[in-house]
Scaffold this motif. Structure first.
Motif, PDB file in Angstrom:
ATOM      1  N   GLU A  25     -25.301 -12.721  -1.185  1.00  0.00           N
ATOM      2  CA  GLU A  25     -25.447 -13.822  -2.135  1.00  0.00           C
ATOM      3  C   GLU A  25     -26.829 -13.694  -2.765  1.00  0.00           C
ATOM      4  OE1 GLU A  25     -26.502 -17.611  -3.785  1.00  0.00           O
ATOM      5  OE2 GLU A  25     -27.475 -16.722  -2.038  1.00  0.00           O
ATOM      6  N   GLU A  26     -26.921 -13.805  -4.085  1.00  0.00           N
ATOM      7  CA  GLU A  26     -28.130 -13.387  -4.786  1.00  0.00           C
ATOM      8  C   GLU A  26     -29.391 -14.135  -4.374  1.00  0.00           C
ATOM      9  OE1 GLU A  26     -27.488 -13.813  -8.963  1.00  0.00           O
ATOM     10  OE2 GLU A  26     -27.458 -15.998  -8.936  1.00  0.00           O
ATOM     11  N   SER A  27     -29.319 -15.433  -4.156  1.00  0.00           N
ATOM     12  CA  SER A  27     -30.537 -16.146  -3.787  1.00  0.00           C
ATOM     13  C   SER A  27     -30.933 -15.849  -2.341  1.00  0.00           C
ATOM     14  CB  SER A  27     -30.372 -17.655  -4.010  1.00  0.00           C
ATOM     15  OG  SER A  27     -29.426 -18.211  -3.122  1.00  0.00           O
ATOM     16  N   SER A  28     -29.945 -15.616  -1.469  1.00  0.00           N
ATOM     17  CA  SER A  28     -30.239 -15.211  -0.093  1.00  0.00           C
ATOM     18  C   SER A  28     -30.911 -13.842  -0.080  1.00  0.00           C
ATOM     19  CB  SER A  28     -28.957 -15.161   0.734  1.00  0.00           C
ATOM     20  OG  SER A  28     -28.303 -16.404   0.750  1.00  0.00           O
ATOM     21  N   MET A  29     -30.420 -12.931  -0.918  1.00  0.00           N
ATOM     22  CA  MET A  29     -31.035 -11.613  -1.023  1.00  0.00           C
ATOM     23  C   MET A  29     -32.481 -11.731  -1.477  1.00  0.00           C
ATOM     24  SD  MET A  29     -29.988  -8.446  -3.553  1.00  0.00           S
ATOM     25  CE  MET A  29     -30.108  -9.521  -4.987  1.00  0.00           C
ATOM     26  N   ILE A  30     -32.746 -12.608  -2.426  1.00  0.00           N
ATOM     27  CA  ILE A  30     -34.106 -12.787  -2.922  1.00  0.00           C
ATOM     28  C   ILE A  30     -35.015 -13.329  -1.827  1.00  0.00           C
ATOM     29  CG2 ILE A  30     -35.488 -14.249  -4.469  1.00  0.00           C
ATOM     30  CD1 ILE A  30     -33.325 -13.725  -6.604  1.00  0.00           C
ATOM     31  N   VAL A  40      -4.569 -12.084  11.224  1.00  0.00           N
ATOM     32  CA  VAL A  40      -5.438 -11.617  10.143  1.00  0.00           C
ATOM     33  C   VAL A  40      -6.433 -12.717   9.769  1.00  0.00           C
ATOM     34  CG1 VAL A  40      -5.510 -10.975   7.700  1.00  0.00           C
ATOM     35  CG2 VAL A  40      -3.784  -9.955   9.215  1.00  0.00           C
ATOM     36  N   ALA A  41      -5.934 -13.930   9.558  1.00  0.00           N
ATOM     37  CA  ALA A  41      -6.798 -15.045   9.169  1.00  0.00           C
ATOM     38  C   ALA A  41      -7.830 -15.346  10.251  1.00  0.00           C
ATOM     39  CB  ALA A  41      -5.961 -16.286   8.875  1.00  0.00           C
ATOM     40  N   LEU A  42      -7.446 -15.231  11.524  1.00  0.00           N
ATOM     41  CA  LEU A  42      -8.382 -15.475  12.618  1.00  0.00           C
ATOM     42  C   LEU A  42      -9.499 -14.438  12.615  1.00  0.00           C
ATOM     43  CD1 LEU A  42      -9.295 -16.898  15.197  1.00  0.00           C
ATOM     44  CD2 LEU A  42      -7.633 -15.491  16.471  1.00  0.00           C
ATOM     45  N   ASN A  43      -9.160 -13.180  12.376  1.00  0.00           N
ATOM     46  CA  ASN A  43     -10.182 -12.134  12.291  1.00  0.00           C
ATOM     47  C   ASN A  43     -11.177 -12.450  11.176  1.00  0.00           C
ATOM     48  OD1 ASN A  43     -11.137  -9.467  10.858  1.00  0.00           O
ATOM     49  ND2 ASN A  43     -10.684  -8.860  12.961  1.00  0.00           N
ATOM     50  N   LEU A  44     -10.670 -12.879  10.028  1.00  0.00           N
ATOM     51  CA  LEU A  44     -11.540 -13.190   8.901  1.00  0.00           C
ATOM     52  C   LEU A  44     -12.410 -14.409   9.194  1.00  0.00           C
ATOM     53  CD1 LEU A  44      -8.990 -12.672   5.964  1.00  0.00           C
ATOM     54  CD2 LEU A  44     -10.523 -10.992   7.004  1.00  0.00           C
ATOM     55  N   MET A  45     -11.842 -15.423   9.849  1.00  0.00           N
ATOM     56  CA  MET A  45     -12.619 -16.629  10.139  1.00  0.00           C
ATOM     57  C   MET A  45     -13.693 -16.349  11.180  1.00  0.00           C
ATOM     58  SD  MET A  45     -13.157 -19.676   9.182  1.00  0.00           S
ATOM     59  CE  MET A  45     -11.675 -20.009   8.226  1.00  0.00           C
ATOM     60  N   ARG A  46     -13.393 -15.492  12.152  1.00  0.00           N
ATOM     61  CA  ARG A  46     -14.427 -15.120  13.120  1.00  0.00           C
ATOM     62  C   ARG A  46     -15.591 -14.417  12.427  1.00  0.00           C
ATOM     63  NH1 ARG A  46     -10.271 -13.320  17.928  1.00  0.00           N
ATOM     64  NH2 ARG A  46     -10.634 -15.136  19.292  1.00  0.00           N
ATOM     65  N   PHE A  47     -15.278 -13.635  11.418  1.00  0.00           N
ATOM     66  CA  PHE A  47     -16.328 -12.982  10.640  1.00  0.00           C
ATOM     67  C   PHE A  47     -17.202 -14.031   9.959  1.00  0.00           C
ATOM     68  CE2 PHE A  47     -17.727 -11.485   6.447  1.00  0.00           C
ATOM     69  CZ  PHE A  47     -18.517 -10.405   6.816  1.00  0.00           C
ATOM     70  N   PHE A  48     -16.580 -15.020   9.322  1.00  0.00           N
ATOM     71  CA  PHE A  48     -17.346 -16.067   8.637  1.00  0.00           C
ATOM     72  C   PHE A  48     -18.183 -16.872   9.634  1.00  0.00           C
ATOM     73  CE2 PHE A  48     -13.751 -15.913   5.390  1.00  0.00           C
ATOM     74  CZ  PHE A  48     -14.491 -15.160   4.496  1.00  0.00           C
ATOM     75  N   GLU A  49     -17.609 -17.173  10.794  1.00  0.00           N
ATOM     76  CA  GLU A  49     -18.348 -17.910  11.810  1.00  0.00           C
ATOM     77  C   GLU A  49     -19.596 -17.138  12.236  1.00  0.00           C
ATOM     78  OE1 GLU A  49     -17.659 -19.717  16.331  1.00  0.00           O
ATOM     79  OE2 GLU A  49     -16.512 -17.986  15.627  1.00  0.00           O
ATOM     80  N   LEU A  92     -20.115 -18.469   0.769  1.00  0.00           N
ATOM     81  CA  LEU A  92     -19.541 -18.120   2.068  1.00  0.00           C
ATOM     82  C   LEU A  92     -18.700 -19.274   2.596  1.00  0.00           C
ATOM     83  CD1 LEU A  92     -21.316 -16.289   5.000  1.00  0.00           C
ATOM     84  CD2 LEU A  92     -19.746 -18.161   5.428  1.00  0.00           C
ATOM     85  N   GLY A  93     -19.306 -20.446   2.716  1.00  0.00           N
ATOM     86  CA  GLY A  93     -18.570 -21.598   3.214  1.00  0.00           C
ATOM     87  C   GLY A  93     -17.497 -22.075   2.255  1.00  0.00           C
ATOM     88  N   GLY A 139     -32.557 -15.101   5.195  1.00  0.00           N
ATOM     89  CA  GLY A 139     -31.714 -15.062   4.010  1.00  0.00           C
ATOM     90  C   GLY A 139     -30.929 -16.341   3.820  1.00  0.00           C
ATOM     91  N   LEU A 140     -31.595 -17.428   3.579  1.00  0.00           N
ATOM     92  CA  LEU A 140     -30.933 -18.718   3.371  1.00  0.00           C
ATOM     93  C   LEU A 140     -30.698 -18.955   1.885  1.00  0.00           C
ATOM     94  CD1 LEU A 140     -32.984 -20.958   5.838  1.00  0.00           C
ATOM     95  CD2 LEU A 140     -30.828 -19.755   6.263  1.00  0.00           C
ATOM     96  N   PRO A 141     -29.481 -19.315   1.488  1.00  0.00           N
ATOM     97  CA  PRO A 141     -29.206 -19.556   0.066  1.00  0.00           C
ATOM     98  C   PRO A 141     -30.065 -20.696  -0.489  1.00  0.00           C
ATOM     99  CG  PRO A 141     -27.169 -19.405   1.320  1.00  0.00           C
ATOM    100  CD  PRO A 141     -28.273 -19.473   2.314  1.00  0.00           C
TER     101      PRO A 141
END
Length: 565
Positions: free
Chosen positions: A335-340, A491-500, A546-547, A348-350
């Motif tokens: 995310e661009e502001s986190s990268m900055i 599949v959705a659980l794998n993706l949500m664990r990534f986000f968590e 992300l959220g 890296g907080l947005p």
């Protein structure tokens, strides 16, 4: 007065008649030897914005970050120790060893457990490695490494092993094969021999004008290819309109599960990107360009530093200073502001918006943020003409699109195809069809955050703006293919664990929402009503993308795959 005076006497306050003494300063004491080590590593003039680079230098040297070295670094940089600790603990690739802990083993095997590697047997691989590794080898889970077409993947030290097995990973660990292998790529001499940098030289010599370059980009319909899709020429004009000094941030942190296009281009033809970046710097009037590259791409970082030195020696980058910054394992920094924030040496907080980074970016200066692939196309578009790019689309769309395709297909890989190509066309025309024994069931059109679509929507053109009506988006065009052998709840659980795991924790809807969602999704029977409400809260109230996108996998399973519930 008597009470006050008595308290003052007990506390040793001024005027109490006695002076309180302390044998040593408050806080952790700095080890002189550690301080000498830090001084020799980072030099005489430490910079606050290079804190993450200094942490990398220490860990590269010792394999971890000890409390003594962190205290010495804080002292040397004249920072509070808490400030150094909060940065070091934010990034997943830093191993912090406290006083009462043992240092990690000499070799670490990181196994990707994101969705494409999960489909290719990551869980079985992790189990085999944990059972076969000795005490001198550590096995840990890791998020997407940007090699989804070569799944499963593991990283031994900084050496990535593709189509890995337990045997090949352990063999690399035992032989201490921990350094990245550098692929064959088009170097400076080869690129220049084929006409490379001619356009840049024309710009620097005044044969082209900034307005001319921007007009061509506008006519080409080139959009930001990191996922946002903002018109490139328009963005350059906006930043150019703010008073300098102006800075640039190149986003090479493609951490979206399923995405690997930037790595593909950088490991084959890096100077096409470098020339595009240098042209952008000339057009917009950039003082310093920061190339932010993810730590999972050590070969790319090595190539960049090697080839940039050649470009600078040739006098082609005299108009802009260039710094390569190494990420440290944080998906949020895409995310661009986190990268900055990370470029400035912080967590890296947005950032909240407005102001937008085009006006208030790195160090508070106007900042041009471009994805690496966006800059990769600049030379070709200007030399071949705007129509060459805009005329390439399919199904009413414009331009070329780099699709990263992985999952249940015979030939996964980076596919360059007209924008608007459908997933059915990608599977049959470019990827050799589905794997034997697998029937097409669904797909991610835009990586983990882009949602999940069913096979019956396989003829929807894949481009910016074509998927929103279905509750999805294309993002960086990370396409992951699923079959009848995959359960979409899993599949959705794998993706949500990534986000968590990757949530920065700054805002409550994302931090708590992703954790709560995982707890609900591991249950055999989903509480669909509660999950739907939770998804809506994350979408409405999270501070960044992300959220806001974390609920997409839930929504799509509920809408398109009720048979899997």
């Amino acid at each position: 007065m008597g009470i006050v005076s008595n308290v003052a006497q007990k506390r040793g306050h001024p005027g109490s008649g006695r002076k309180k003494t302390r044998g040593q300063p408050k806080g952790r004491q700095v080890n002189p030897q550690a301080l000498e080590t830090i001084s020799s590593l980072i030099g005489e003039k430490p910079r606050r914005d290079l804190l993450i680079e200094y942490l990398h230098q220490i860990q590269d040297q010792y394999g971890h970050l000890s409390s003594e070295h962190l205290a010495a670094l804080a002292h040397y940089m004249k920072l509070a120790l808490t400030e150094v600790y909060e940065v070091a603990t934010f990034y997943a690739h830093f191993d912090i060893v406290r006083d009462d802990e043992a240092a990690p083993p000499a070799v670490t095997i990181r196994v990707c457990d994101s969705i494409s590697c999960q489909l290719a047997g990551a869980e079985k691989l992790i189990s085999e490695l944990e059972g076969g590794a000795g005490s001198d080898v550590r096995v840990v889970r890791a998020p997407c490494m940007g090699r989804c077409d070569l799944a499963p993947v593991a990283e031994v030290g900084h050496n990535h092993i593709e189509h890995v097995t337990a045997e090949t990973a352990l063999a690399a660990a035992s032989s201490n094969d921990v350094h990245p292998s550098i692929p064959d790529y088009k170097d400076f001499s080869a690129y220049e021999a084929e006409g490379g940098y001619s356009l840049l030289k024309d710009c620097l010599a005044g044969h082209r004008t900034p307005e001319e370059i921007i007009d061509i980009l506008n006519a080409s319909s080139l959009q930001g290819l990191g996922g946002a899709g903002f018109p490139t020429g328009r963005k350059w004009s906006i930043v150019r309109g703010f008073e300098g000094p102006r800075l640039m941030a190149v986003n090479g942190d493609e951490g979206e599960p399923g995405t690997f296009k930037d790595r593909y281009y950088m490991e084959s033809d890096p100077h096409r990107f470098i020339e595009g970046m240098l042209i952008a710097a000339w057009v917009v009037g950039i003082e310093t360009s920061y190339i932010y590259m993810r730590d999972e791409y050590p070969a790319v970082i090595k190539i960049l530093k090697t080839e940039l030195a050649k470009v600078q020696a040739a006098g082609l980058a005299d108009h802009v200073a260039i710094e390569v910054r190494r990420g440290a394992g944080a998906y949020i920094c895409g995310e661009e502001s986190s990268m900055i924030e990370s470029i400035e040496g912080k967590r890296g907080l947005p950032r909240n918006r407005p102001p937008y980074v085009a006006e208030v970016g790195i160090f508070g200066r106007p900042t041009l943020v471009n994805n690496l692939e966006t800059l990769y196309w600049v030379r070709d578009i200007v030399e071949k003409g705007a129509d060459w790019f805009s005329g390439a689309g399919a199904n009413g769309r414009k331009g070329w699109r780099s699709y990263s395709v992985s999952g249940r297909v015979n030939k996964p890989g980076m596919i360059l195809a007209p924008a608007g190509t459908t997933v059915n066309e990608l599977i049959e025309k470019y990827c050799g069809g589905m794997k034997e024994g697998h029937t097409f069931k669904g797909y991610l059109p835009g990586g983990a955050s882009g949602g999940i679509l069913p096979a019956r929507l396989g003829d929807v053109p894949l481009d910016f703006g074509t998927l929103q009506e279905h509750g999805c988006f294309i993002g960086s065009a990370a396409i992951v293919i699923f079959s009848d052998q995959d359960n979409m709840k899993d599949v959705a659980l794998n993706l949500m664990r990534f986000f968590e795991d990757e949530s920065c924790g700054q805002c409550t809807p994302c931090r708590v929402g992703t954790e709560k969602a995982v707890k609900l999704m591991v249950k055999p029977d989903w509480d669909t009503g509660l999950l739907g409400e939770l998804s809506q809260v994350m979408t409405d109230a999270s501070i960044c993308g992300l959220g806001q996108a974390a609920g997409n996998p839930i929504n799509c399973v509920l809408k398109y795959f009720p048979e899997d519930l």
